[in-house]
Design an enzyme around this catalytic site. Structure first.
Site, PDB file in Angstrom:
ATOM      1  N   ALA A  14       0.814  -1.232   0.000  1.00 11.33           N
ATOM      2  CA  ALA A  14       0.000   0.000   0.000  1.00 11.33           C
ATOM      3  C   ALA A  14       0.840   1.271   0.000  1.00 11.33           C
ATOM      4  O   ALA A  14       0.312   2.354   0.200  1.00 11.33           O
ATOM      5  CB  ALA A  14      -0.945  -0.012   1.197  1.00 11.33           C
ATOM      6  N   ARG A  16       2.373   2.600  -2.528  1.00 15.17           N
ATOM      7  CA  ARG A  16       2.232   3.395  -3.771  1.00 15.17           C
ATOM      8  C   ARG A  16       1.222   2.734  -4.706  1.00 15.17           C
ATOM      9  O   ARG A  16       0.694   1.658  -4.393  1.00 15.17           O
ATOM     10  CB  ARG A  16       3.591   3.550  -4.465  1.00 15.17           C
ATOM     11  CG  ARG A  16       4.347   2.261  -4.671  1.00 15.17           C
ATOM     12  CD  ARG A  16       5.826   2.530  -4.952  1.00 15.17           C
ATOM     13  NE  ARG A  16       6.616   1.338  -4.776  1.00 15.17           N
ATOM     14  CZ  ARG A  16       6.882   0.469  -5.749  1.00 15.17           C
ATOM     15  NH1 ARG A  16       6.408   0.664  -6.953  1.00 15.17           N
ATOM     16  NH2 ARG A  16       7.624  -0.597  -5.512  1.00 15.17           N
ATOM     17  N   ASN A  91      -2.909  -7.015  -2.324  1.00 15.74           N
ATOM     18  CA  ASN A  91      -2.615  -6.177  -3.489  1.00 15.74           C
ATOM     19  C   ASN A  91      -1.150  -6.246  -3.919  1.00 15.74           C
ATOM     20  O   ASN A  91      -0.834  -5.992  -5.080  1.00 15.74           O
ATOM     21  CB  ASN A  91      -2.993  -4.722  -3.159  1.00 15.74           C
ATOM     22  CG  ASN A  91      -2.412  -3.747  -4.132  1.00 15.74           C
ATOM     23  OD1 ASN A  91      -2.923  -3.542  -5.227  1.00 15.74           O
ATOM     24  ND2 ASN A  91      -1.274  -3.138  -3.764  1.00 15.74           N
ATOM     25  N   TYR A 156       3.777 -13.842 -14.667  1.00 13.38           N
ATOM     26  CA  TYR A 156       2.756 -12.958 -14.087  1.00 13.38           C
ATOM     27  C   TYR A 156       1.350 -13.492 -14.374  1.00 13.38           C
ATOM     28  O   TYR A 156       0.488 -13.519 -13.490  1.00 13.38           O
ATOM     29  CB  TYR A 156       2.960 -11.564 -14.678  1.00 13.38           C
ATOM     30  CG  TYR A 156       2.070 -10.479 -14.127  1.00 13.38           C
ATOM     31  CD1 TYR A 156       2.226 -10.011 -12.825  1.00 13.38           C
ATOM     32  CD2 TYR A 156       1.084  -9.885 -14.923  1.00 13.38           C
ATOM     33  CE1 TYR A 156       1.421  -8.982 -12.339  1.00 13.38           C
ATOM     34  CE2 TYR A 156       0.283  -8.864 -14.448  1.00 13.38           C
ATOM     35  CZ  TYR A 156       0.450  -8.415 -13.147  1.00 13.38           C
ATOM     36  OH  TYR A 156      -0.350  -7.405 -12.669  1.00 13.38           O
ATOM     37  N   ALA A 158       0.476 -16.580 -14.987  1.00 17.48           N
ATOM     38  CA  ALA A 158       0.253 -17.802 -14.195  1.00 17.48           C
ATOM     39  C   ALA A 158      -0.085 -17.444 -12.757  1.00 17.48           C
ATOM     40  O   ALA A 158      -0.991 -18.027 -12.148  1.00 17.48           O
ATOM     41  CB  ALA A 158       1.495 -18.693 -14.255  1.00 17.48           C
ATOM     42  N   ALA A 159       0.640 -16.466 -12.209  1.00 17.49           N
ATOM     43  CA  ALA A 159       0.380 -16.051 -10.819  1.00 17.49           C
ATOM     44  C   ALA A 159      -1.022 -15.455 -10.697  1.00 17.49           C
ATOM     45  O   ALA A 159      -1.773 -15.793  -9.769  1.00 17.49           O
ATOM     46  CB  ALA A 159       1.426 -15.034 -10.376  1.00 17.49           C
ATOM     47  N   ILE A 189      -3.568   0.386 -15.586  1.00 14.20           N
ATOM     48  CA  ILE A 189      -3.623   1.512 -14.648  1.00 14.20           C
ATOM     49  C   ILE A 189      -2.203   2.082 -14.553  1.00 14.20           C
ATOM     50  O   ILE A 189      -1.309   1.404 -14.008  1.00 14.20           O
ATOM     51  CB  ILE A 189      -4.068   1.028 -13.225  1.00 14.20           C
ATOM     52  CG1 ILE A 189      -5.255   0.038 -13.281  1.00 14.20           C
ATOM     53  CG2 ILE A 189      -4.326   2.224 -12.314  1.00 14.20           C
ATOM     54  CD1 ILE A 189      -6.574   0.602 -13.690  1.00 14.20           C
TER      55      ILE A 189
HETATM   56  P1  NAP Z   1       3.374  -0.769  -7.893  1.00 14.78           P
HETATM   57  O1  NAP Z   1       3.100   0.668  -8.129  1.00 14.78           O
HETATM   58  O2  NAP Z   1       4.628  -1.356  -8.423  1.00 14.78           O
HETATM   59  O3  NAP Z   1       3.298  -1.021  -6.302  1.00 14.78           O
HETATM   60  C1  NAP Z   1       3.573  -2.298  -5.801  1.00 14.78           C
HETATM   61  C2  NAP Z   1       3.384  -2.301  -4.306  1.00 14.78           C
HETATM   62  O4  NAP Z   1       3.579  -3.637  -3.840  1.00 14.78           O
HETATM   63  C3  NAP Z   1       4.373  -1.429  -3.543  1.00 14.78           C
HETATM   64  O5  NAP Z   1       3.696  -0.858  -2.438  1.00 14.78           O
HETATM   65  C4  NAP Z   1       5.440  -2.424  -3.069  1.00 14.78           C
HETATM   66  O6  NAP Z   1       6.092  -2.036  -1.859  1.00 14.78           O
HETATM   67  C5  NAP Z   1       4.548  -3.631  -2.804  1.00 14.78           C
HETATM   68  N1  NAP Z   1       5.236  -4.929  -2.813  1.00 14.78           N
HETATM   69  C6  NAP Z   1       5.841  -5.558  -3.843  1.00 14.78           C
HETATM   70  N2  NAP Z   1       6.322  -6.760  -3.444  1.00 14.78           N
HETATM   71  C7  NAP Z   1       5.991  -6.872  -2.123  1.00 14.78           C
HETATM   72  C8  NAP Z   1       6.212  -7.861  -1.139  1.00 14.78           C
HETATM   73  N3  NAP Z   1       6.854  -8.998  -1.426  1.00 14.78           N
HETATM   74  N4  NAP Z   1       5.762  -7.641   0.118  1.00 14.78           N
HETATM   75  C9  NAP Z   1       5.096  -6.490   0.426  1.00 14.78           C
HETATM   76  N5  NAP Z   1       4.848  -5.525  -0.472  1.00 14.78           N
HETATM   77  C10 NAP Z   1       5.304  -5.711  -1.730  1.00 14.78           C
HETATM   78  O7  NAP Z   1       2.201  -1.703  -8.489  1.00 14.78           O
HETATM   79  P2  NAP Z   1       0.658  -1.380  -8.841  1.00 14.78           P
HETATM   80  O8  NAP Z   1       0.573  -1.087 -10.282  1.00 14.78           O
HETATM   81  O9  NAP Z   1       0.085  -0.453  -7.848  1.00 14.78           O
HETATM   82  O10 NAP Z   1       0.029  -2.842  -8.647  1.00 14.78           O
HETATM   83  C11 NAP Z   1      -0.679  -3.239  -7.499  1.00 14.78           C
HETATM   84  C12 NAP Z   1      -1.361  -4.571  -7.782  1.00 14.78           C
HETATM   85  O11 NAP Z   1      -2.250  -4.427  -8.892  1.00 14.78           O
HETATM   86  C13 NAP Z   1      -0.375  -5.685  -8.160  1.00 14.78           C
HETATM   87  O12 NAP Z   1      -0.813  -6.910  -7.622  1.00 14.78           O
HETATM   88  C14 NAP Z   1      -0.478  -5.706  -9.678  1.00 14.78           C
HETATM   89  O13 NAP Z   1      -0.111  -6.948 -10.220  1.00 14.78           O
HETATM   90  C15 NAP Z   1      -1.944  -5.408  -9.868  1.00 14.78           C
HETATM   91  N6  NAP Z   1      -2.285  -4.887 -11.189  1.00 14.78           N
HETATM   92  C16 NAP Z   1      -1.775  -3.710 -11.638  1.00 14.78           C
HETATM   93  C17 NAP Z   1      -2.128  -3.247 -12.893  1.00 14.78           C
HETATM   94  C18 NAP Z   1      -1.623  -1.952 -13.451  1.00 14.78           C
HETATM   95  O14 NAP Z   1      -1.910  -1.673 -14.643  1.00 14.78           O
HETATM   96  N7  NAP Z   1      -0.918  -1.146 -12.704  1.00 14.78           N
HETATM   97  C19 NAP Z   1      -3.004  -4.009 -13.706  1.00 14.78           C
HETATM   98  C20 NAP Z   1      -3.492  -5.200 -13.204  1.00 14.78           C
HETATM   99  C21 NAP Z   1      -3.134  -5.638 -11.949  1.00 14.78           C
HETATM  100  P3  NAP Z   1       7.430  -1.085  -1.861  1.00 14.78           P
HETATM  101  O15 NAP Z   1       6.968   0.300  -2.285  1.00 14.78           O
HETATM  102  O16 NAP Z   1       7.910  -1.090  -0.451  1.00 14.78           O
HETATM  103  O17 NAP Z   1       8.379  -1.709  -2.836  1.00 14.78           O
END
Ligand code: NAP
Length: 249
Positions: A14, A16, A91, A156, A158-159, A189
């Site tokens: 959470a 970012r 998330n 990704y 698969a996950a 997004i």
């Molecule tokens: P992001 O901006 O890269 O942010 C990722 C967040 O996850 C950060 O807060 C990071 O923490 C945290 N994180 C990563 N690995 C972690 C771990 N092992 N333990 C705890 N925290 C962890 O990504 P986002 O775009 O907001 O994506 C959020 C979710 O939505 C993800 O599951 C992603 O797959 C999914 N999603 C995103 C999109 C898109 O278009 N953006 C589309 C579909 C699905 P730190 O800041 O401390 O590194």
């Protein structure tokens, strides 16, 4: 506006992007929020500051949720801080894109652990207090890539497809305990996660999106807040796409 007054939520990842928007929206509706992050302490503290400045309650808790012991410590920290757990939003996630021919075993393991095993870990830790309370909301963030596939993202996809199967199975297990388990599948997004894509790739997604634009983190958050609410009590095992119509099921 959906009221989440007196609820306690944990949002993984959470600090970012989408997780930040989810934490802020849950807090805006009255929930006390645990802002989990892996390494970005300053960003997580900024999210807590934004929530408290608006009159909400939040704490930041560092934990690598791909590790079982740290996921358990995260849920314990939530119980210690706020006394109960009503809502878990899984998330946290990452990508390590490569064609299968060049994808390393490390790229595969890192994504499966961060995006899928993390969901198993946090749910394992959270179900005990939820079962005791005979209520709970679990919302897992999948992706349209888990539904439709994407070249260069076998790990990704698969996950994220795994998250959907996990969600449906756990919904069946926990339904009799009055705990709902749902998935949200965002489309494109703009966040740090999508910054690695080329302009050409972004335009290709845009072309296939009926609403003709990218989504905002807040638009994913609104779907999560709805699934976390009392109004969503009869919804479980579903996958809600928030993607401007990119992938219609
Ligand atoms: P992001 O901006 O890269 O942010 C990722 C967040 O996850 C950060 O807060 C990071 O923490 C945290 N994180 C990563 N690995 C972690 C771990 N092992 N333990 C705890 N925290 C962890 O990504 P986002 O775009 O907001 O994506 C959020 C979710 O939505 C993800 O599951 C992603 O797959 C999914 N999603 C995103 C999109 C898109 O278009 N953006 C589309 C579909 C699905 P730190 O800041 O401390 O590194």
């Amino acid at each position: 506006m959906t009221n989440l007054k007196d609820k306690v939520a944990v949002v993984t990842g959470a600090s970012r992007g989408i997780g930040r928007a989810i934490a802020i929206d849950l807090a805006r509706r009255g929930a006390a929020v645990v802002v989990n992050y892996k390494s970005n302490t300053a960003a997580a503290q900024e999210v807590v500051a934004a929530i408290t400045a608006a009159g909400g309650r939040a704490v930041a808790v560092q934990a690598d949720v791909s590790r079982m012991d740290e996921a358990h410590a995260l849920i314990k920290a939530a119980l210690d801080a706020f006394g109960k757990l009503d809502i878990l939003v899984n998330n946290a996630g990452t990508t390590r894109d490569a064609l299968l021919m060049t994808m390393s075993e490390e790229d595969w393991d890192a994504v499966i652990n961060a995006d899928l095993k993390s969901v198993f870990n946090c749910c394992k830790a959270a179900v005990k207090p939820m079962i005791r309370a005979r209520s709970g909301r679990i919302i897992n963030i999948s992706s349209v890539v888990g539904l439709a596939g994407q070249g260069g993202q076998t790990n990704y996809a698969a996950a994220k497809a795994g998250v959907i199967g996990f969600t449906k199975s756990l919904a069946k297990e926990l339904g009799p305990r009055n705990i709902t388990v749902n998935a949200v599948a965002p489309g494109f997004i703009p966040t740090a996660l999508t910054e690695v894509l080329t302009e050409e790739q972004k335009q290709a997604v845009l072309k296939m999106t009926p609403l003709g634009r990218f989504g905002k983190p807040e638009e994913v958050a609104y779907a999560v807040s709805f699934l976390a609410s009392d109004e969503a009590a009869f919804i479980t095992g579903t996958v809600l796409t928030v993607d401007g119509g990119l992938v219609m099921q």
